[in-house]
Design a protein around this motif. Structure first.
Motif, PDB file in Angstrom:
ATOM      1  N   LEU A  67       0.880  -1.041  -0.031  1.00 37.57           N
ATOM      2  CA  LEU A  67      -0.173  -0.059  -0.005  1.00 37.57           C
ATOM      3  C   LEU A  67       0.939   1.191  -0.038  1.00 37.57           C
ATOM      4  O   LEU A  67       0.595   2.144  -0.798  1.00 37.57           O
ATOM      5  CB  LEU A  67      -0.877   0.178   1.256  1.00 37.57           C
ATOM      6  N   CYS A  68       1.911   1.443   0.971  1.00 41.53           N
ATOM      7  CA  CYS A  68       2.801   2.323   0.953  1.00 41.53           C
ATOM      8  C   CYS A  68       3.631   2.493  -0.647  1.00 41.53           C
ATOM      9  O   CYS A  68       3.485   3.897  -0.933  1.00 41.53           O
ATOM     10  CB  CYS A  68       3.754   2.320   2.077  1.00 41.53           C
ATOM     11  N   THR A  69       3.950   1.561  -0.991  1.00 39.02           N
ATOM     12  CA  THR A  69       4.596   1.742  -2.281  1.00 39.02           C
ATOM     13  C   THR A  69       3.870   1.862  -3.405  1.00 39.02           C
ATOM     14  O   THR A  69       4.277   2.936  -3.991  1.00 39.02           O
ATOM     15  CB  THR A  69       5.389   0.184  -2.397  1.00 39.02           C
ATOM     16  N   ALA A  70       2.681   1.576  -3.453  1.00 38.49           N
ATOM     17  CA  ALA A  70       1.858   1.903  -4.467  1.00 38.49           C
ATOM     18  C   ALA A  70       1.136   3.198  -4.356  1.00 38.49           C
ATOM     19  O   ALA A  70       0.843   3.955  -5.603  1.00 38.49           O
ATOM     20  CB  ALA A  70       0.663   1.130  -4.501  1.00 38.49           C
ATOM     21  N   VAL A  71       0.974   3.763  -3.244  1.00 36.86           N
ATOM     22  CA  VAL A  71       0.542   5.387  -3.187  1.00 36.86           C
ATOM     23  C   VAL A  71       1.519   6.301  -3.111  1.00 36.86           C
ATOM     24  O   VAL A  71       1.186   7.358  -3.870  1.00 36.86           O
ATOM     25  CB  VAL A  71      -0.375   5.142  -1.807  1.00 36.86           C
ATOM     26  N   VAL A  72       2.548   6.151  -2.090  1.00 42.39           N
ATOM     27  CA  VAL A  72       3.586   7.159  -2.081  1.00 42.39           C
ATOM     28  C   VAL A  72       4.808   7.351  -2.902  1.00 42.39           C
ATOM     29  O   VAL A  72       5.475   8.014  -3.379  1.00 42.39           O
ATOM     30  CB  VAL A  72       4.095   7.246  -0.692  1.00 42.39           C
ATOM     31  N   SER A  73       5.196   6.051  -3.549  1.00 39.24           N
ATOM     32  CA  SER A  73       6.296   5.805  -4.269  1.00 39.24           C
ATOM     33  C   SER A  73       6.190   7.008  -5.586  1.00 39.24           C
ATOM     34  O   SER A  73       5.214   7.116  -6.174  1.00 39.24           O
ATOM     35  CB  SER A  73       6.406   4.339  -4.796  1.00 39.24           C
ATOM     36  N   SER A  74       7.475   7.218  -5.989  1.00 40.20           N
ATOM     37  CA  SER A  74       7.482   8.172  -7.291  1.00 40.20           C
ATOM     38  C   SER A  74       6.821   7.229  -8.560  1.00 40.20           C
ATOM     39  O   SER A  74       6.745   8.027  -9.435  1.00 40.20           O
ATOM     40  CB  SER A  74       8.923   8.531  -7.464  1.00 40.20           C
ATOM     41  N   LYS A  75       7.243   5.947  -8.481  1.00 41.49           N
ATOM     42  CA  LYS A  75       6.648   5.403  -9.581  1.00 41.49           C
ATOM     43  C   LYS A  75       5.279   4.659  -9.779  1.00 41.49           C
ATOM     44  O   LYS A  75       4.802   4.355 -10.962  1.00 41.49           O
ATOM     45  CB  LYS A  75       7.528   3.957  -9.670  1.00 41.49           C
ATOM     46  N   SER A  76       4.437   5.158  -8.567  1.00 42.91           N
ATOM     47  CA  SER A  76       3.002   5.084  -8.617  1.00 42.91           C
ATOM     48  C   SER A  76       2.234   6.129  -9.265  1.00 42.91           C
ATOM     49  O   SER A  76       3.001   7.329  -9.317  1.00 42.91           O
ATOM     50  CB  SER A  76       2.457   4.984  -7.226  1.00 42.91           C
ATOM     51  N   PRO A  77       1.253   6.024  -9.857  1.00 48.77           N
ATOM     52  CA  PRO A  77       0.516   7.191 -10.445  1.00 48.77           C
ATOM     53  C   PRO A  77       0.264   8.449  -9.356  1.00 48.77           C
ATOM     54  O   PRO A  77       0.428   9.616  -9.687  1.00 48.77           O
ATOM     55  CB  PRO A  77      -0.832   6.731 -10.848  1.00 48.77           C
ATOM     56  N   PHE A  78      -0.096   8.113  -8.089  1.00 46.87           N
ATOM     57  CA  PHE A  78      -0.613   9.079  -7.092  1.00 46.87           C
ATOM     58  C   PHE A  78       0.929   9.823  -6.799  1.00 46.87           C
ATOM     59  O   PHE A  78       1.046  11.148  -6.473  1.00 46.87           O
ATOM     60  CB  PHE A  78      -1.352   8.499  -6.030  1.00 46.87           C
ATOM     61  N   GLY A  79       1.897   9.087  -6.888  1.00 46.14           N
ATOM     62  CA  GLY A  79       3.228   9.335  -6.294  1.00 46.14           C
ATOM     63  C   GLY A  79       3.537  10.653  -7.494  1.00 46.14           C
ATOM     64  O   GLY A  79       4.268  11.700  -7.192  1.00 46.14           O
ATOM     65  N   ALA A  80       3.327   9.994  -8.728  1.00 42.51           N
ATOM     66  CA  ALA A  80       3.960  11.123  -9.879  1.00 42.51           C
ATOM     67  C   ALA A  80       3.049  12.232  -9.589  1.00 42.51           C
ATOM     68  O   ALA A  80       3.495  13.374  -9.928  1.00 42.51           O
ATOM     69  CB  ALA A  80       3.654  10.312 -11.075  1.00 42.51           C
ATOM     70  N   ARG A  81       1.673  12.260  -9.190  1.00 44.05           N
ATOM     71  CA  ARG A  81       0.787  13.429  -9.177  1.00 44.05           C
ATOM     72  C   ARG A  81       1.245  14.305  -8.045  1.00 44.05           C
ATOM     73  O   ARG A  81       1.399  15.519  -7.916  1.00 44.05           O
ATOM     74  CB  ARG A  81      -0.562  13.101  -9.068  1.00 44.05           C
ATOM     75  N   LEU A  82       1.724  13.758  -6.898  1.00 47.32           N
ATOM     76  CA  LEU A  82       2.257  14.678  -5.803  1.00 47.32           C
ATOM     77  C   LEU A  82       3.662  15.255  -6.098  1.00 47.32           C
ATOM     78  O   LEU A  82       3.706  16.305  -6.086  1.00 47.32           O
ATOM     79  CB  LEU A  82       2.515  13.271  -4.876  1.00 47.32           C
ATOM     80  N   GLN A  83       4.350  14.275  -7.085  1.00 43.85           N
ATOM     81  CA  GLN A  83       5.677  15.074  -7.569  1.00 43.85           C
ATOM     82  C   GLN A  83       5.325  16.230  -8.425  1.00 43.85           C
ATOM     83  O   GLN A  83       5.993  17.293  -8.505  1.00 43.85           O
ATOM     84  CB  GLN A  83       6.434  14.048  -8.284  1.00 43.85           C
ATOM     85  N   LYS A  84       4.341  16.211  -9.231  1.00 42.97           N
ATOM     86  CA  LYS A  84       3.946  17.148 -10.078  1.00 42.97           C
ATOM     87  C   LYS A  84       3.466  18.314  -9.727  1.00 42.97           C
ATOM     88  O   LYS A  84       3.659  19.644  -9.769  1.00 42.97           O
ATOM     89  CB  LYS A  84       3.038  16.832 -11.239  1.00 42.97           C
ATOM     90  N   SER A  85       2.700  18.032  -8.338  1.00 40.05           N
ATOM     91  CA  SER A  85       1.723  19.005  -7.680  1.00 40.05           C
ATOM     92  C   SER A  85       2.513  19.735  -6.851  1.00 40.05           C
ATOM     93  O   SER A  85       2.595  20.952  -6.673  1.00 40.05           O
ATOM     94  CB  SER A  85       0.501  18.444  -6.936  1.00 40.05           C
ATOM     95  N   PHE A  86       3.544  19.215  -6.186  1.00 38.24           N
ATOM     96  CA  PHE A  86       4.233  19.873  -5.098  1.00 38.24           C
ATOM     97  C   PHE A  86       5.941  19.963  -5.003  1.00 38.24           C
ATOM     98  O   PHE A  86       6.434  20.411  -4.211  1.00 38.24           O
ATOM     99  CB  PHE A  86       4.091  18.877  -3.422  1.00 38.24           C
ATOM    100  N   GLY A  87       6.202  19.200  -6.366  1.00 33.94           N
ATOM    101  CA  GLY A  87       7.740  19.379  -6.870  1.00 33.94           C
ATOM    102  C   GLY A  87       8.471  18.632  -5.885  1.00 33.94           C
ATOM    103  O   GLY A  87       9.876  18.771  -5.657  1.00 33.94           O
ATOM    104  N   PHE A  88       8.059  17.392  -5.473  1.00 27.03           N
ATOM    105  CA  PHE A  88       8.868  16.692  -4.542  1.00 27.03           C
ATOM    106  C   PHE A  88       9.870  15.855  -5.488  1.00 27.03           C
ATOM    107  O   PHE A  88       9.343  15.479  -6.630  1.00 27.03           O
ATOM    108  CB  PHE A  88       7.828  15.593  -3.906  1.00 27.03           C
ATOM    109  N   ALA A  89      11.031  15.792  -4.796  1.00 27.80           N
ATOM    110  CA  ALA A  89      12.015  14.972  -5.631  1.00 27.80           C
ATOM    111  C   ALA A  89      11.571  13.498  -5.704  1.00 27.80           C
ATOM    112  O   ALA A  89      10.991  12.951  -4.645  1.00 27.80           O
ATOM    113  CB  ALA A  89      13.395  15.092  -5.091  1.00 27.80           C
ATOM    114  N   PRO A  90      11.788  12.591  -6.641  1.00 28.94           N
ATOM    115  CA  PRO A  90      11.754  11.154  -6.713  1.00 28.94           C
ATOM    116  C   PRO A  90      12.229  10.350  -5.226  1.00 28.94           C
ATOM    117  O   PRO A  90      11.583   9.596  -4.915  1.00 28.94           O
ATOM    118  CB  PRO A  90      12.097  10.735  -7.880  1.00 28.94           C
ATOM    119  N   GLN A  91      13.428  10.754  -4.977  1.00 23.62           N
ATOM    120  CA  GLN A  91      14.014  10.031  -4.056  1.00 23.62           C
ATOM    121  C   GLN A  91      13.126  10.323  -2.714  1.00 23.62           C
ATOM    122  O   GLN A  91      13.229   9.569  -1.985  1.00 23.62           O
ATOM    123  CB  GLN A  91      15.353  10.489  -3.834  1.00 23.62           C
ATOM    124  N   THR A  92      12.715  11.643  -2.515  1.00 21.18           N
ATOM    125  CA  THR A  92      11.936  12.090  -1.334  1.00 21.18           C
ATOM    126  C   THR A  92      10.814  11.119  -1.321  1.00 21.18           C
ATOM    127  O   THR A  92      10.543  10.685  -0.057  1.00 21.18           O
ATOM    128  CB  THR A  92      11.625  13.694  -1.397  1.00 21.18           C
TER     129      THR A  92
END
Length: 817
Positions: free
Chosen positions: A466-491
């Motif tokens: 669940l944590c990997t699928a939701v928060v990871s940079s490779k997940s769709p939701f993680g990609a959306r977080l990265q785009k919206s808030f500018g998080f680095a993939p490593q973060t």
């Protein structure tokens, strides 16, 4: 502790970990009018609760009475807690209103309005009555918890005494003689139970009850069998259609299969029980047996559903454990066997409790439980021995002639299986020497540990997936977080790993509560113990509350996300629209990040329950270390704040520090990053900019200067050279018209005229390139005009093979910027 009760605890454990618990807190508000009395609160009063508590006995003689008494005390304690919660808010409101009115005047001659006096008196009366009730309720809560603790200790001692009691060995004749002597009485008790069941069957077969009972029986069987199969098939199709491929889909399917099996089977069994009871088919003893049948059906559904979902014989790609198909097929019957044998060894114990069987029958039941469960576990351990599987081969080859090699498995698996076999042998020895109660208990604990371990394994996998699928940079939701808030993939990947670790720790905590429960504890006590742990525990003088820890983590996460959004909005939207220069904009954003980070940490510590006084105490304790070992760090930190506030050096400036020069790219809390001309980065402590001499080329004037000095012979036409050099400077696009370029004759040095050209460019960073361009143009122009440069005088000496430059003339100095 029976296997059915433990299964219920495992199911409750899964429900606690799959979703947040719903807590109900009664709430009531005080009267808004100043002259109104306090509203009546729902539920029993303190006097009624105290009377109910006083009627309960202080002790009990057997384990069943102790369990019932403990449940009653826990119910009273829960009502007392609800009573206190319901009156805490009104009491705080009354205290606040009295604080607004203030204290009555004490100085002689000072009077106040009569309405205020009456209002204060009414509020004081209400507050005193409510405060008295809350205090009495808290005393009752303390008494109830103390009584409950005493009963738990008494129950534990009783269980330990029964557990360590030695009985006749099954290998001795006394064991069988006791069974033979008690057989007539036990048969008579069983016959009474059988007669009651027959009377219930006769009642159920009457014309008025036959149809609903038969229809309910058929419907319950269809729901339990066909409904499960249809539900699993439907969940599989929905998972393929709606869930993306990955590990989360597999773990969710396992949880769904187990949950649906338990819900459907338990609901159908409970429905059939309620219909039989409503139609008068259940007597006093058969009602207890029917309730036991409902619990056993839930146990079978849970074990079988968990085992089938983990093995996934028909769907190998959905299997969670790293297991070969051959191993899964060999283990496929064992979930059914565990459920069946668990019910077979548990049913006699329930019947013994219902009919009050003899001690010999109880001992025989313990022997049956120990031998049946350990035999089943031994068979499973043997099946889990080292397996052999073919190595991976290309797709165009067949597996017919593939060699068989042993599959490596972790060392701890072999050690664990060996330890289980040792425990099984110990149980058999205990049965042989007469400690049948302890042997039965160990066998049940061994089976219970396997069930808890399997359920916890599923929850571990689900938490990580669940944590990997939701928060990871490779997940769709993680990609959306990265785009919206500018998080680095490593973060995002680090956050996924951290959340997975926290959730696994929570699962491990509940697993330990289930496995390490004290002797004689039941599922209710396990949940109660976890609830008490959740209310807080002390480490020294500091009290840690798990709820406060999660609140602090939530405040920290939300605060840093909000801070990042604000910084991004300032840097990209607001500050570019102002007249501030880029360096000032960067300084403001950096300062905001420091201040906001300190505030977020302070709020998180406050949510954790660490007050300002504790933080000040820690800071004073650290001051000694700061004074000795952290002087440089503190000095650089303060210097960084000075740089950001006074801005003698800002981002984008061209600075010269010693022998190094370059652009200021970033001012951090400890050091400043300078990009040199070779594109490398020079990290300079901030204190260097405060305590040493720094040349800022762009602080007051951003222009750069180009200086060229050329030596010419004494016979050179000076005016012509001046005109050529001015023409080269004026025609270059990077040279500023204002201030205008100038060429001066500096004088005569070493027998040569020294011409000096000065031009200005837009930035010091352009000076080097412009100087090179001007040198090329000036030299070409002088060559075209046949105006040679002055050359050094050469002196030849005897014996010298090579000419040497005389010290009379020296090469021109380099250009300065």
């Amino acid at each position: 502790m029976s296997l059915i009760s433990r299964c219920c605890a495992a199911l409750l454990l899964a429900m606690l970990l799959m979703g947040p618990a719903l807590a109900q807190a009664p709430a009531a508000s005080a009267s808004a009018a100043s002259d109104a009395s306090s509203q009546e609160m729902p539920g029993p009063t303190v006097a009624e609760l105290r009377a109910r508590f006083a009627k309960l006995p202080a002790t009990a003689d057997n384990n069943e009475d102790l369990r019932t008494l403990l449940a009653q005390i826990n119910a009273i304690a829960a009502q007392v807690d609800a009573f206190i919660d319901a009156r805490s808010a009104p009491l705080a409101d009354l205290n606040a209103r009295l604080g607004e009115l203030g204290a009555p005047p004490t100085t002689p001659g000072n009077t106040e309005d009569a309405n205020i006096t009456r209002q204060r008196a009414a509020l004081t009366k209400q507050r005193n009555a409510l405060d008295s009730d809350v205090r009495l309720a808290k005393l009752l809560a303390i008494d109830a918890r103390q009584r409950g603790t005493d009963l738990v200790n008494q129950r534990r001692k009783l269980f330990e005494a029964q557990l360590t009691e030695r009985a006749p060995s099954p290998l001795a004749g006394a064991f069988w003689l006791d069974i033979r002597d008690a057989w007539p009485d036990d048969i008579a008790r069983l016959r009474a139970l059988w007669d009651e069941m027959r009377r219930g069957a006769i009642v159920a077969s009457e014309p008025g009850h036959r149809v609903p009972v038969l229809l309910t029986l058929v419907a319950a069987l269809l729901i339990a069998v066909a409904g499960n199969l249809l539900a699993e098939s439907a969940m599989l199709r929905l998972a393929k259609r709606w869930l993306p491929p990955g590990r989360l889909r597999r773990s969710l399917l396992v949880l769904a299969v187990v949950g649906v099996n338990v819900v459907l089977v338990g609901a159908s069994a409970q429905w059939l029980h309620s219909v039989l009871d409503a139609n008068g088919a259940l007597g006093e003893q058969t009602r207890k047996v029917a309730q036991a049948v409902v619990a056993s059906s839930i146990f079978i559904a849970f074990v079988v559903g968990l085992g089938r979902a983990l093995l996934s014989v028909r769907r190998p790609s959905w299997r969670l454990p790293p297991m070969s198909n051959d191993m899964a097929r060999r283990l496929a019957p064992y979930p059914w066997l565990i459920g069946l044998i668990g019910v077979l060894v548990w049913a006699p114990a329930q019947v013994n409790a219902v009919i009050d069987a003899s001690f010999a029958a109880v001992l025989a039941t313990h022997v049956l439980t120990a031998l049946a469960l350990t035999g089943l576990i031994a068979a499973i351990v043997l099946r889990l021995g080292p397996e052999h599987a073919p190595p991976p081969i290309p797709h165009d080859e067949t597996t017919a002639d593939a060699p068989v090699v042993p599959v490596e498995r972790p060392v701890w698996v072999g050690v664990l299986l060996s330890a289980v076999m040792v425990v099984i042998v110990v149980i058999w020895v205990l049965v042989a020497i007469g400690y049948v109660a302890m042997a039965s208990f160990l066998a049940g604990q061994l089976t219970w540990g396997g069930i808890v371990a399997a359920a916890s394994y599923v929850m571990f996998k689900f938490a990580d997936d669940l944590c990997t699928a939701v928060v990871s940079s490779k997940s769709p939701f993680g990609a959306r977080l990265q785009k919206s808030f500018g998080f680095a993939p490593q973060t995002l990947d680090q956050a996924a790993v951290l959340l997975s670790g926290v959730s696994r720790v929570a699962v491990f905590f509940y697993m330990l509560i289930a496995l390490m429960a004290p002797l004689g504890s039941g599922p209710g006590e396990v949940v109660q113990r976890s609830g008490q742990f959740g209310s807080g525990f002390k480490i020294g003088e500091f009290e840690l509350v798990p709820g406060a820890i999660f609140s602090a983590v939530g405040v920290a996460v939300a605060g840093f996300i909000a801070l990042r959004v604000l910084k991004r909005w300032l840097a990209q939207r607001y500050l570019p629209s102002t007249t501030l220069e880029p360096g000032m904009q960067s300084s403001i954003t950096t300062l905001l990040g420091y201040v906001g980070g300190v505030l977020v940490v302070a709020f998180s510590l406050s949510a954790l329950g660490i007050g300002i006084n504790r933080i000040a105490w820690v800071a004073s304790a650290l001051s000694v270390g700061i004074g000795f070992g952290l002087q440089a760090i503190v000095q650089n930190f303060i210097s960084g704040l000075i740089l950001l506030a006074e801005r003698p050096v800002k981002v984008g400036d061209w600075v010269v520090l010693g022998t190094s020069e370059g652009d200021v790219r970033r001012i951090n809390v400890r050091a400043t990053e300078i990009q040199l001309g070779d594109r490398s980065t020079l990290i300079v402590p901030n204190s260097e900019f405060i305590t040493k001499i720094v040349r800022n080329m762009t602080l007051a004037n951003a222009e750069g200067r180009v200086l060229i000095r050329l030596p010419m012979p004494l016979s050179t036409d000076a005016k012509k050279v001046r005109a050529l050099m001015l023409a080269a400077c004026n025609t270059h696009t990077e040279v500023l018209p204002t201030p205008s370029p100038s060429v001066t004759l500096e004088g005569v040095e070493g027998g040569a005229l020294i011409f000096q050209a000065i031009a200005f460019v837009g930035s010091p960073r352009l000076a080097g390139g412009v100087r090179s361009d001007l040198m090329f143009e000036i030299l070409d122009a002088l060559r075209t005009a046949e105006l040679p440069l002055s050359v050094p005088t050469m002196m030849v000496t005897s014996g010298a093979a090579t000419p040497m430059a005389t010290p009379a003339e020296s090469p021109p100095p380099p250009a300065q910027t």
